[in-house]
Design a protein around this motif. Structure first.
Motif, PDB file in Angstrom:
ATOM      1  N   ALA A   1       2.205   1.878  -3.440  1.00  0.00           N
ATOM      2  CA  ALA A   1       1.175   2.326  -4.385  1.00  0.00           C
ATOM      3  C   ALA A   1       0.707   3.740  -4.122  1.00  0.00           C
ATOM      4  CB  ALA A   1      -0.021   1.373  -4.331  1.00  0.00           C
ATOM      5  N   TYR A   2       1.101   4.320  -2.982  1.00  0.00           N
ATOM      6  CA  TYR A   2       0.629   5.657  -2.619  1.00  0.00           C
ATOM      7  C   TYR A   2       1.217   6.689  -3.574  1.00  0.00           C
ATOM      8  CZ  TYR A   2      -0.375   9.812   0.122  1.00  0.00           C
ATOM      9  OH  TYR A   2      -0.822  11.037   0.531  1.00  0.00           O
ATOM     10  N   ASP A   3       0.358   7.575  -4.039  1.00  0.00           N
ATOM     11  CA  ASP A   3       0.774   8.620  -4.977  1.00  0.00           C
ATOM     12  C   ASP A   3       1.188   9.866  -4.189  1.00  0.00           C
ATOM     13  OD1 ASP A   3       1.192  10.054  -7.311  1.00  0.00           O
ATOM     14  OD2 ASP A   3      -0.898  10.690  -7.450  1.00  0.00           O
ATOM     15  N   LEU A   4       2.502  10.172  -4.190  1.00  0.00           N
ATOM     16  CA  LEU A   4       2.989  11.360  -3.505  1.00  0.00           C
ATOM     17  C   LEU A   4       2.496  12.612  -4.198  1.00  0.00           C
ATOM     18  CD1 LEU A   4       6.696  10.318  -2.911  1.00  0.00           C
ATOM     19  CD2 LEU A   4       4.805  10.233  -1.287  1.00  0.00           C
ATOM     20  N   LYS A   5       2.071  13.585  -3.408  1.00  0.00           N
ATOM     21  CA  LYS A   5       1.547  14.821  -3.982  1.00  0.00           C
ATOM     22  C   LYS A   5       2.508  15.950  -3.813  1.00  0.00           C
ATOM     23  CE  LYS A   5      -3.001  13.168  -3.304  1.00  0.00           C
ATOM     24  NZ  LYS A   5      -4.212  13.061  -2.752  1.00  0.00           N
TER      25      LYS A   5
ATOM     26  N   ARG B   1       0.834  -1.207   0.000  1.00  0.00           N
ATOM     27  CA  ARG B   1       0.000   0.000   0.000  1.00  0.00           C
ATOM     28  C   ARG B   1       0.864   1.250   0.000  1.00  0.00           C
ATOM     29  NH1 ARG B   1      -3.248  -3.471   3.081  1.00  0.00           N
ATOM     30  NH2 ARG B   1      -2.417  -2.767   5.055  1.00  0.00           N
ATOM     31  N   MET B   2       1.973   1.226   0.727  1.00  0.00           N
ATOM     32  CA  MET B   2       2.867   2.381   0.743  1.00  0.00           C
ATOM     33  C   MET B   2       3.498   2.603  -0.623  1.00  0.00           C
ATOM     34  SD  MET B   2       4.655   2.009   4.485  1.00  0.00           S
ATOM     35  CE  MET B   2       5.712   3.434   4.272  1.00  0.00           C
TER      36      MET B   2
END
Length: 125
Positions: free
Chosen positions: A121-125, A118-119
């Motif tokens: 796959a997280y999309d950094l903004k 999950r980490m």
């Protein structure tokens, strides 16, 4: 760690704190996480030279405090990469002095595969 700080200036800062004769003086290795204010600061984070300086100053301060005083050392219960104090006995897990230098980084090593996925796959903004 202060920008431009050296082992000598760091030791002077520690000695100034010790002159107050505190009952306890805690020294923690600075660990910069992404997406935090410090993680977004230029010169902090993934820069290998900055990270090496951070660890060098932590180790210098740790060694100075261990030789200057008899302060108790706060310990965490982790076992990774030889950072375990094997003299602690079979029923107690305790970090070695070098393990303490990496104590904040050990938590992510214990993340489950699901959390890691999950980490990633997280999309950094």
């Amino acid at each position: 760690m202060v920008d431009g700080q050296t082992e000598r200036s760091w030791r002077r800062s520690l000695d100034a704190a010790l002159r107050w004769r505190p009952e306890e003086l805690c020294l923690y290795p600075l660990y910069v996480r992404p997406l935090t204010g410090l993680g977004r600061t230029e010169g902090a984070g993934p820069d290998p030279e900055w990270d090496a300086q951070r660890l060098r100053l932590y180790r210098h301060g740790r060694d100075h405090l261990l030789t200057a005083n008899d302060f108790p050392t706060e310990l965490a219960a982790f076992a990774e990469r030889g950072w375990l104090d094997e003299t602690a006995g079979p029923d107690l897990l305790r970090l070695s002095p070098e393990g303490l230098a990496h104590s904040d980084a050990l938590g992510p090593m214990l993340f489950s595969p699901g959390v890691r996925s999950r980490m990633a796959a997280y999309d950094l903004k």
